[in-house]
Design a protein around this motif. Structure first.
Motif, short mmCIF file in Angstrom:
data_model
loop_
_atom_site.label_atom_id
_atom_site.label_comp_id
_atom_site.label_asym_id
_atom_site.label_seq_id
_atom_site.Cartn_x
_atom_site.Cartn_y
_atom_site.Cartn_z
N UNK A 125 0.83 -1.21 0.00
CA UNK A 125 0.00 0.00 0.00
C UNK A 125 0.86 1.26 0.00
N UNK A 126 1.93 1.27 0.80
CA UNK A 126 2.80 2.44 0.86
C UNK A 126 3.57 2.66 -0.45
N UNK A 127 3.78 1.57 -1.20
CA UNK A 127 4.46 1.68 -2.49
C UNK A 127 3.49 2.07 -3.61
N UNK A 128 2.19 2.11 -3.30
CA UNK A 128 1.22 2.56 -4.29
C UNK A 128 0.31 1.48 -4.85
N UNK A 129 0.40 0.26 -4.32
CA UNK A 129 -0.44 -0.82 -4.79
C UNK A 129 -1.62 -1.06 -3.88
N UNK A 130 -2.48 -1.99 -4.29
CA UNK A 130 -3.63 -2.31 -3.44
C UNK A 130 -3.44 -3.64 -2.73
N UNK A 131 -2.99 -4.65 -3.45
CA UNK A 131 -2.72 -5.97 -2.86
C UNK A 131 -1.77 -6.72 -3.76
N UNK A 132 -1.01 -7.63 -3.20
CA UNK A 132 -0.08 -8.43 -3.98
C UNK A 132 -0.63 -9.85 -4.11
N UNK A 133 -0.37 -10.47 -5.25
CA UNK A 133 -0.78 -11.86 -5.47
C UNK A 133 0.47 -12.71 -5.66
N UNK A 134 0.40 -13.95 -5.23
CA UNK A 134 1.54 -14.85 -5.36
C UNK A 134 1.75 -15.22 -6.82
N UNK A 135 3.01 -15.32 -7.22
CA UNK A 135 3.34 -15.64 -8.62
C UNK A 135 4.50 -16.62 -8.69
N UNK A 136 4.35 -17.62 -9.54
CA UNK A 136 5.43 -18.59 -9.77
C UNK A 136 6.48 -18.01 -10.72
N UNK A 137 6.17 -16.86 -11.35
CA UNK A 137 7.12 -16.21 -12.25
C UNK A 137 8.10 -15.30 -11.51
N UNK A 138 7.96 -15.25 -10.20
CA UNK A 138 8.90 -14.51 -9.35
C UNK A 138 9.61 -15.53 -8.49
#
Length: 156
Positions: free
Chosen positions: A52-65
């Motif tokens: 949120x502080x970086x400007x996003x709303x929510x993060x989703x898990x990713x296998x590409x990371x």
């Protein structure tokens, strides 16, 4: 004061003064005054707060990371972690350590046309989940791994 003692003390002060004038010594709080410094983000206590502080709303898990971190860190003072984002358009990679006093540990801006691959050493006070966080477009993605610390770093 003897001449030798005077020369020794004055030459040390001269070198210190020249180094300060040349900008070779760190200035107190210079990072906090740097353009783009996001003080609020680095004071967050959780992954969601950091996003949120970086400007996003929510993060989703990713296998590409892909997060590289040891399963066991024998010394929490120096823990090597890294991340490789295969998500197209990645512009930022960050690290969040859940149980550190301030969760957001590092943020790397990724220039266009470069591989989104970063690594750094971090300090961990105790065993914790470590997150790699990637920004692509206006979305955030994460990968997580638990790192067990056997010798304290941040407070131990």
């Amino acid at each position: 004061m003897e001449r030798r003692e005077f020369m020794h003390k004055s030459s040390g002060a001269t070198v210190l003064g020249l180094a300060a004038a040349a900008g070779l010594l760190p200035a107190a709080a210079s990072a906090q005054n740097a353009p783009g410094w996001n003080k609020a983000a680095f004071e967050t206590k959780s992954l969601n707060d950091a996003v949120k502080a970086l400007g996003g709303s929510a993060a989703v898990e990713s296998k590409d990371l892909v997060l590289q971190a040891p399963e066991i860190a024998e010394n929490g003072n120096v823990v090597r972690i890294g991340a490789q984002s295969n998500i197209p358009g990645t512009t930022q990679v960050a690290f969040v350590i859940e149980k550190n006093p301030y969760a957001l540990t590092a943020v790397f801006d990724i220039p266009a046309g470069t591989d989104a691959s970063v690594a750094t050493n971090v300090k961990m006070g105790q065993s914790s989940n470590v997150y790699a966080l990637a920004k692509a477009g206006d979305k955030y993605y994460y990968a997580v791994k638990e790192v067990k610390v056997t010798l304290g770093g941040c407070g131990g």
